[in-house]
Design an enzyme around this catalytic site. Structure first.
Site, PDB file in Angstrom:
ATOM      1  N   ARG A 116       0.841  -1.211   0.000  1.00  0.00           N
ATOM      2  CA  ARG A 116       0.000   0.000   0.000  1.00  0.00           C
ATOM      3  C   ARG A 116       0.872   1.256   0.000  1.00  0.00           C
ATOM      4  O   ARG A 116       0.553   2.254  -0.653  1.00  0.00           O
ATOM      5  CB  ARG A 116      -0.905  -0.048   1.247  1.00  0.00           C
ATOM      6  CG  ARG A 116      -1.731   1.188   1.497  1.00  0.00           C
ATOM      7  CD  ARG A 116      -2.517   1.027   2.805  1.00  0.00           C
ATOM      8  NE  ARG A 116      -3.306   2.200   3.133  1.00  0.00           N
ATOM      9  CZ  ARG A 116      -4.037   2.331   4.231  1.00  0.00           C
ATOM     10  NH1 ARG A 116      -4.094   1.345   5.110  1.00  0.00           N
ATOM     11  NH2 ARG A 116      -4.728   3.431   4.471  1.00  0.00           N
ATOM     12  N   ASN A 169       1.620   2.387  14.742  1.00  0.00           N
ATOM     13  CA  ASN A 169       0.707   1.381  14.168  1.00  0.00           C
ATOM     14  C   ASN A 169       0.811   1.235  12.654  1.00  0.00           C
ATOM     15  O   ASN A 169       0.507   0.166  12.111  1.00  0.00           O
ATOM     16  CB  ASN A 169      -0.736   1.632  14.612  1.00  0.00           C
ATOM     17  CG  ASN A 169      -1.283   2.956  14.149  1.00  0.00           C
ATOM     18  OD1 ASN A 169      -0.537   3.831  13.713  1.00  0.00           O
ATOM     19  ND2 ASN A 169      -2.587   3.118  14.238  1.00  0.00           N
ATOM     20  N   TYR A 170       1.223   2.312  11.977  1.00  0.00           N
ATOM     21  CA  TYR A 170       1.509   2.228  10.538  1.00  0.00           C
ATOM     22  C   TYR A 170       2.821   2.969  10.295  1.00  0.00           C
ATOM     23  O   TYR A 170       2.837   4.016   9.644  1.00  0.00           O
ATOM     24  CB  TYR A 170       0.411   2.901   9.712  1.00  0.00           C
ATOM     25  CG  TYR A 170      -0.894   2.157   9.617  1.00  0.00           C
ATOM     26  CD1 TYR A 170      -1.131   1.290   8.548  1.00  0.00           C
ATOM     27  CD2 TYR A 170      -1.890   2.325  10.565  1.00  0.00           C
ATOM     28  CE1 TYR A 170      -2.340   0.618   8.449  1.00  0.00           C
ATOM     29  CE2 TYR A 170      -3.090   1.655  10.477  1.00  0.00           C
ATOM     30  CZ  TYR A 170      -3.315   0.797   9.418  1.00  0.00           C
ATOM     31  OH  TYR A 170      -4.506   0.137   9.314  1.00  0.00           O
ATOM     32  N   LYS A 192      11.324  11.369  11.909  1.00  0.00           N
ATOM     33  CA  LYS A 192      11.585  10.845  13.265  1.00  0.00           C
ATOM     34  C   LYS A 192      10.601   9.693  13.445  1.00  0.00           C
ATOM     35  O   LYS A 192       9.415   9.895  13.702  1.00  0.00           O
ATOM     36  CB  LYS A 192      11.344  11.947  14.310  1.00  0.00           C
ATOM     37  CG  LYS A 192      11.212  11.442  15.755  1.00  0.00           C
ATOM     38  CD  LYS A 192      12.497  10.828  16.296  1.00  0.00           C
ATOM     39  CE  LYS A 192      12.353  10.305  17.717  1.00  0.00           C
ATOM     40  NZ  LYS A 192      11.593   9.040  17.828  1.00  0.00           N
ATOM     41  N   THR A 195       9.683   4.731  18.122  1.00  0.00           N
ATOM     42  CA  THR A 195      10.698   3.738  18.517  1.00  0.00           C
ATOM     43  C   THR A 195      10.284   2.362  18.014  1.00  0.00           C
ATOM     44  O   THR A 195      11.041   1.704  17.297  1.00  0.00           O
ATOM     45  CB  THR A 195      10.911   3.767  20.041  1.00  0.00           C
ATOM     46  OG1 THR A 195      11.430   5.064  20.356  1.00  0.00           O
ATOM     47  CG2 THR A 195      11.910   2.718  20.482  1.00  0.00           C
ATOM     48  N   ASP A 247      -2.023  12.096  22.037  1.00  0.00           N
ATOM     49  CA  ASP A 247      -2.200  13.499  22.424  1.00  0.00           C
ATOM     50  C   ASP A 247      -0.890  14.273  22.585  1.00  0.00           C
ATOM     51  O   ASP A 247      -0.902  15.467  22.863  1.00  0.00           O
ATOM     52  CB  ASP A 247      -3.107  13.650  23.651  1.00  0.00           C
ATOM     53  CG  ASP A 247      -2.742  12.707  24.751  1.00  0.00           C
ATOM     54  OD1 ASP A 247      -1.612  12.188  24.698  1.00  0.00           O
ATOM     55  OD2 ASP A 247      -3.575  12.471  25.653  1.00  0.00           O
ATOM     56  N   THR A 248       0.267  13.610  22.334  1.00  0.00           N
ATOM     57  CA  THR A 248       1.537  14.349  22.249  1.00  0.00           C
ATOM     58  C   THR A 248       1.375  15.439  21.199  1.00  0.00           C
ATOM     59  O   THR A 248       1.998  16.505  21.289  1.00  0.00           O
ATOM     60  CB  THR A 248       2.676  13.417  21.742  1.00  0.00           C
ATOM     61  OG1 THR A 248       2.539  12.171  22.366  1.00  0.00           O
ATOM     62  CG2 THR A 248       4.047  13.990  21.972  1.00  0.00           C
ATOM     63  N   GLU A 264      -2.877  14.252  13.183  1.00  0.00           N
ATOM     64  CA  GLU A 264      -3.956  13.272  13.308  1.00  0.00           C
ATOM     65  C   GLU A 264      -3.747  12.544  14.622  1.00  0.00           C
ATOM     66  O   GLU A 264      -2.758  11.854  14.810  1.00  0.00           O
ATOM     67  CB  GLU A 264      -3.936  12.299  12.125  1.00  0.00           C
ATOM     68  CG  GLU A 264      -5.216  11.510  12.008  1.00  0.00           C
ATOM     69  CD  GLU A 264      -4.987  10.035  12.186  1.00  0.00           C
ATOM     70  OE1 GLU A 264      -5.507   9.493  13.181  1.00  0.00           O
ATOM     71  OE2 GLU A 264      -4.283   9.432  11.359  1.00  0.00           O
ATOM     72  N   CYS A 298      -6.402   4.316  14.530  1.00  0.00           N
ATOM     73  CA  CYS A 298      -7.131   5.550  14.875  1.00  0.00           C
ATOM     74  C   CYS A 298      -8.563   5.438  14.382  1.00  0.00           C
ATOM     75  O   CYS A 298      -9.481   5.974  14.987  1.00  0.00           O
ATOM     76  CB  CYS A 298      -6.500   6.759  14.213  1.00  0.00           C
ATOM     77  SG  CYS A 298      -4.743   6.817  14.369  1.00  0.00           S
ATOM     78  N   GLU A 391     -10.149   5.963  24.513  1.00  0.00           N
ATOM     79  CA  GLU A 391      -9.751   5.174  23.345  1.00  0.00           C
ATOM     80  C   GLU A 391      -8.863   4.024  23.820  1.00  0.00           C
ATOM     81  O   GLU A 391      -7.715   4.258  24.204  1.00  0.00           O
ATOM     82  CB  GLU A 391      -8.963   6.116  22.428  1.00  0.00           C
ATOM     83  CG  GLU A 391      -8.594   5.596  21.104  1.00  0.00           C
ATOM     84  CD  GLU A 391      -7.747   6.596  20.291  1.00  0.00           C
ATOM     85  OE1 GLU A 391      -7.742   6.449  19.079  1.00  0.00           O
ATOM     86  OE2 GLU A 391      -7.085   7.482  20.866  1.00  0.00           O
ATOM     87  N   ARG A 451      -9.298   4.985   6.700  1.00  0.00           N
ATOM     88  CA  ARG A 451      -8.598   6.116   6.109  1.00  0.00           C
ATOM     89  C   ARG A 451      -8.584   6.010   4.592  1.00  0.00           C
ATOM     90  O   ARG A 451      -8.732   6.980   3.876  1.00  0.00           O
ATOM     91  CB  ARG A 451      -7.172   6.158   6.651  1.00  0.00           C
ATOM     92  CG  ARG A 451      -6.278   7.213   6.059  1.00  0.00           C
ATOM     93  CD  ARG A 451      -5.054   7.380   6.935  1.00  0.00           C
ATOM     94  NE  ARG A 451      -4.459   6.108   7.275  1.00  0.00           N
ATOM     95  CZ  ARG A 451      -3.370   5.607   6.679  1.00  0.00           C
ATOM     96  NH1 ARG A 451      -2.767   6.275   5.739  1.00  0.00           N
ATOM     97  NH2 ARG A 451      -2.887   4.443   7.055  1.00  0.00           N
TER      98      ARG A 451
HETATM   99  O1  G3P Z   1      -4.435   4.609  12.910  1.00  0.00           O
HETATM  100  C1  G3P Z   1      -4.106   5.421  11.885  1.00  0.00           C
HETATM  101  C2  G3P Z   1      -5.125   5.539  10.801  1.00  0.00           C
HETATM  102  O2  G3P Z   1      -4.563   6.296   9.792  1.00  0.00           O
HETATM  103  C3  G3P Z   1      -5.731   4.236  10.343  1.00  0.00           C
HETATM  104  O3  G3P Z   1      -5.705   3.979   8.988  1.00  0.00           O
HETATM  105  O4  G3P Z   1      -6.076   2.620   6.976  1.00  0.00           O
HETATM  106  O5  G3P Z   1      -6.413   1.580   9.193  1.00  0.00           O
HETATM  107  O6  G3P Z   1      -8.013   3.261   8.368  1.00  0.00           O
HETATM  108  P1  G3P Z   1      -6.591   2.794   8.353  1.00  0.00           P
END
Ligand code: G3P
Length: 496
Positions: A116, A169-170, A192, A195, A247-248, A264, A298, A391, A451
């Site tokens: 992707r 997460n991505y 950046k 980690t 929330d950072t 985001e 998210c 969340e 997304r």
């Molecule tokens: O968690 C980040 C957000 O961009 C999720 O993307 O493709 O899983 O809807 P997606």
């Protein structure tokens, strides 16, 4: 294997290097940051703990490289991005392996993320040559009191140095969704990585290196947030920040200077289910939306608001699908894998225990081993429970039974978040009215929030973010408008 083959030069001993000035380097700190595998809970990889001095150097080279990159023809910039996309896809296996080990992403999803990402980079190159190849032409006499004596030409020019901070997460996809728009628009890019996800990011950056981008144009700096986090985000050399995470981001937006921000920051995506909804479709979407990547998205469905009259049937359908979810290691491509860290698992457990204490109905037994939490549907959740609002970022999903659609909309809008939401009904008129009433960046009708596709606009309101993403919006956001006005003589001037 990660760090081998063409990726051999990105590692030194057992510590991955950082990328600056077109080279793979060891930090002068002599220190490393450990990356814990969420499944084994042991150190999997190590990355350089970069210093503030190294950040300063990276910013200098990024600034210098950007000047000549901005003058590089647009078609050449696009050509390099296409090349990077192809190399990225060619090397999907070692990058996916890093995603499996660093963030416990299920094996197939890890490969999908890399593919992707390659597609996103190519699409961005295509979109960039179209939208950046155009400007506007205005004439003065459309504004009251003006003669036709001024022609205004506008074009889009780069911002300068873009700082990209993707989430765990991505790490690859949400890095390239910042890198590719920045580069096609003529910016330089400092990455950046999170980690956990850093090693996958370093591999991805090496694909850009192999494509032959100019030295210093792309940098990837790893290290402790406490050492270089604020230093990077408040650095005077940064001209734009694109951040995805928790929330950072709110703290960053308060500290950042007068520069464009794209943020985001998570969501509490609501799923409103009406009485006429196709409940099999709803159940399938709740499973996909609520439990894929163990709820660590998210855009995951994070609260179900279902009309009381169909709640029993829906809960039964979801329950039987939850029972079929496979639970285990990411290497086995299980549906539910360990959550990213022990602190995350503890947080999720805290929400679950709060709901239990306050009388929620557990549709399954709560079970946890290390960072692995079995999928859990919580019925009869009430607004006094934390899980109704917070969340979890884990495989636990609250169901709130509602007596009216208005009650569902009210709950959705009372949240501090406003990323996405969804509504299930066969009545398109009702769906449109509900979509209008829900205060969220995107509402999906008859499907779970998501997304993608990656060229769709993607934005949150309230605490969910600033600005709009998606390929086209990101390219535009990473540019500014430049005007040139041609002033002509007054209408009395004659050419003869
Ligand atoms: O968690 C980040 C957000 O961009 C999720 O993307 O493709 O899983 O809807 P997606």
């Amino acid at each position: 294997m990660a760090g081998s083959g063409v990726f051999g030069e990105i590692i030194d001993g057992d510590v991955f290097k950082y990328y600056a000035d077109g080279e793979w380097k060891k930090s002068s700190s002599g220190k490393a940051v450990s990356i814990i595998n969420p499944t084994t809970r042991k150190t999997q990889y190590k990355v350089q703990a970069c210093t503030q001095e190294e950040v300063n150097k990276v910013m200098e080279t990024a600034k210098a490289a950007q000047k000549s990159w901005a003058k590089t023809p647009l078609w050449k910039r696009a050509e390099l991005l296409h090349k990077a996309a192809a190399i990225l896809k060619e090397h999907k296996a070692p990058i996916a392996e890093a995603l499996i080990k660093e963030i416990a992403k299920p094996a197939k999803d890890a490969v999908t993320e890399v593919v992707r990402s390659g597609d996103l980079v190519s699409y961005c190159a295509e979109e960039g040559v179209r939208i950046l190849g155009q400007g506007t032409f205005l004439v003065s006499d459309s504004f009251p009191g003006n003669e036709r004596t001024k022609y205004c030409l506008t074009s889009k020019i780069p911002l300068g140095v873009v700082l990209a901070i993707p989430p765990f997460n991505y790490p690859v996809n949400l890095a390239v969704s910042k890198i590719a728009p920045a580069l096609i628009a003529g910016n330089s890019l400092v990455l950046k990585p999170p980690t956990q996800g850093a090693v996958a990011c370093l591999h991805m950056v090496h694909c850009f290196h192999l494509a032959g981008f100019p030295k210093g144009l792309i940098s990837c700096i790893t290290g402790k947030g406490s050492e270089i986090g604020d230093f990077l985000t408040m650095h005077p050399g940064v001209n734009c920040i694109s951040f995805t995470g928790g929330d950072t981001g709110i703290a960053i937006s308060k500290k950042a200077g007068m520069i464009p921000l794209q943020m985001e920051l998570g969501g509490k995506d609501a799923c409103i289910v009406l009485e006429d909804a196709d409940l099999d479709l709803v159940a399938a979407n709740i499973i996909k939306g609520g439990f894929s990547y163990s709820g660590q998205r998210c855009t995951a469905v994070k609260v179900v608001l279902v009309m009381e009259s169909v709640a029993d049937t829906l809960v039964e359908k979801v329950k039987s699908k939850v029972a079929k979810l496979t639970v285990g290691p990411p290497e086995d491509d299980c549906d539910i894998t360990p959550v990213v860290s022990e602190s995350s698992a503890n947080f999720i457990e805290g929400l679950v225990m709060d709901a239990k204490q306050k009388g929620a109905t557990f549709c399954q037994e709560y079970k946890r081993e290390g960072n692995l939490i079995w999928p859990l549907l919580l019925d009869h959740v009430r607004p006094d429970m934390r899980i109704a609002w917070e969340e979890p970022f884990g495989p636990v999903l609250p169901v709130i039974r509602i007596g009216s659609v208005e009650e569902g909309i009210h709950h959705c809008n009372a949240s501090n978040f406003g990323l996405q939401g969804c509504v299930f009904t066969k009545d398109i008129n009702k769906a449109m009215l509900i979509s209008d009433a829900m205060e969220s960046g995107t509402i999906q009708i008859n499907s779970a929030p998501a997304r993608g596709p990656d060229h769709f606009p993607f934005q949150g309101i309230k605490d969910s973010g600033i600005g709009s993403q998606g390929i086209t919006n990101s390219i535009n956001m990473m540019t500014k408008v430049k005007s040139t006005v041609i002033n002509l003589p007054s209408p009395s001037y004659t050419m003869g």
